[in-house]
Design a protein around this motif. Structure first.
Motif, PDB file in Angstrom:
ATOM      1  N   CYS A   4       0.561  -0.759  -0.187  1.00  0.00           N
ATOM      2  CA  CYS A   4      -0.317   0.571   0.023  1.00  0.00           C
ATOM      3  C   CYS A   4       0.699   1.201   0.045  1.00  0.00           C
ATOM      4  O   CYS A   4       1.819   1.805   0.201  1.00  0.00           O
ATOM      5  CB  CYS A   4      -1.469   0.195   1.300  1.00  0.00           C
ATOM      6  SG  CYS A   4      -2.052   1.780   1.540  1.00  0.00           S
ATOM      7  N   GLU A   7       0.119   4.350   0.485  1.00  0.00           N
ATOM      8  CA  GLU A   7      -0.335   5.385   2.029  1.00  0.00           C
ATOM      9  C   GLU A   7       0.556   5.187   3.545  1.00  0.00           C
ATOM     10  O   GLU A   7       0.797   4.470   3.975  1.00  0.00           O
ATOM     11  CB  GLU A   7      -1.620   4.770   2.796  1.00  0.00           C
ATOM     12  CG  GLU A   7      -1.942   5.344   3.390  1.00  0.00           C
ATOM     13  CD  GLU A   7      -2.734   6.494   2.564  1.00  0.00           C
ATOM     14  OE1 GLU A   7      -3.116   7.936   2.548  1.00  0.00           O
ATOM     15  OE2 GLU A   7      -3.738   6.362   1.503  1.00  0.00           O
ATOM     16  N   CYS A  17       0.731   3.644   6.691  1.00  0.00           N
ATOM     17  CA  CYS A  17       0.214   1.811   6.760  1.00  0.00           C
ATOM     18  C   CYS A  17       0.908   0.777   6.992  1.00  0.00           C
ATOM     19  O   CYS A  17       2.178   0.833   6.202  1.00  0.00           O
ATOM     20  CB  CYS A  17      -0.948   1.607   4.998  1.00  0.00           C
ATOM     21  SG  CYS A  17      -1.773   0.738   5.625  1.00  0.00           S
ATOM     22  N   MET A  23       0.955  -2.389   5.313  1.00  0.00           N
ATOM     23  CA  MET A  23       1.148  -2.743   4.147  1.00  0.00           C
ATOM     24  C   MET A  23       2.065  -1.963   3.015  1.00  0.00           C
ATOM     25  O   MET A  23       1.773  -2.404   2.037  1.00  0.00           O
ATOM     26  CB  MET A  23      -0.146  -2.868   3.409  1.00  0.00           C
ATOM     27  CG  MET A  23      -1.223  -3.955   3.959  1.00  0.00           C
ATOM     28  SD  MET A  23      -0.298  -5.146   5.028  1.00  0.00           S
ATOM     29  CE  MET A  23       0.391  -6.164   3.540  1.00  0.00           C
ATOM     30  N   CYS A  56      -6.752  -0.546   3.603  1.00  0.00           N
ATOM     31  CA  CYS A  56      -6.676  -1.776   3.516  1.00  0.00           C
ATOM     32  C   CYS A  56      -7.140  -2.679   4.920  1.00  0.00           C
ATOM     33  O   CYS A  56      -7.772  -3.669   4.870  1.00  0.00           O
ATOM     34  CB  CYS A  56      -4.836  -2.060   4.544  1.00  0.00           C
ATOM     35  SG  CYS A  56      -3.951  -1.433   2.907  1.00  0.00           S
TER      36      CYS A  56
END
Ligand SMILES: [Zn+2]
Ligand SMILES: [Zn+2]
Length: 205
Positions: A167, A169, A172, A174, A193
């Protein structure tokens, strides 16, 4: 015809008031939730495995169990015998994971995978995306809060098994670590997520 309908009604009614039947349906629903198995490798400390299990239990509504440690599978060491092949380890775990279960391996040893021109790229964790196994290692984690960091790696890899890709972001869990330990800058899953995980029975903030 009338008595047949009445009979049906009685049957229906019985079903809904029978505690045993309620339990039966409850069990059917519970069965759908995947059990997460924490699998320590080699001499990984039991206390650390229990810590990760307890952290996962806080955010996952299904069962979480800790297995006894097992030896590394034969041939999982790389050619220079310096790192364990993470792809071999998750393949091994997946093969030994029944349906309805999800395995996460834990190790203190260095693990690697092939990345582009690098035959043995050292990593902190690896997971199928999606799939039923992943692995996390403490070897590349720096600082005093290693267990907290290991939990972040574990939850990232578990996220992959639930189908989450990397991800972009900021913050985040992830985010792609790109081989570096910047886990202190990751705090939670972003909204996107989080929504995927919530559907799978997770409750993360
Ligand atoms: Zn990842
Ligand atoms: Zn995200």
């Amino acid at each position: 015809m009338k008595s047949f309908l009445f009979y049906l009604f009685i049957l229906f009614f019985c079903c809904h008031t029978d505690a045993q039947s309620n339990n039966f349906f409850k069990k059917l629903l519970d069965k759908k939730k995947i059990t997460i198995v924490i699998q320590p490798f080699d001499k990984f400390p039991q206390a650390s495995a229990n810590y990760i299990a307890n952290q996962v239990k806080k955010v996952y509504s299904g069962s979480v169990v800790v297995n006894k440690p097992i030896n590394f599978p034969i041939n999982s060491l790389n050619s220079t015998r310096s790192r364990y092949r993470a792809d071999s380890l998750i393949r091994f775990l997946s093969k030994n994971t029944s349906s309805g279960f999800l395995s996460i391996g834990l190790t203190n040893k260095d693990i690697s995978t092939t990345k582009g021109k690098y035959q043995d790229w050292g990593i902190m964790g690896l997971g199928y995306c999606p799939g039923k196994s992943c692995i996390a290692s403490t070897y590349r984690l720096k600082g005093n809060n290693q267990l907290d960091k290991l939990y972040k790696v574990a939850i990232h890899e578990l996220g992959h098994t639930q189908g989450l890709a990397h991800c972009p972001e900021k913050g985040c869990l992830m985010r792609d670590a790109k081989g570096k330990d910047d886990l202190n800058s990751l705090h939670s899953f972003c909204q996107k997520c989080n929504a995927v995980l919530t559907k799978a029975g997770w409750s993360l903030n």
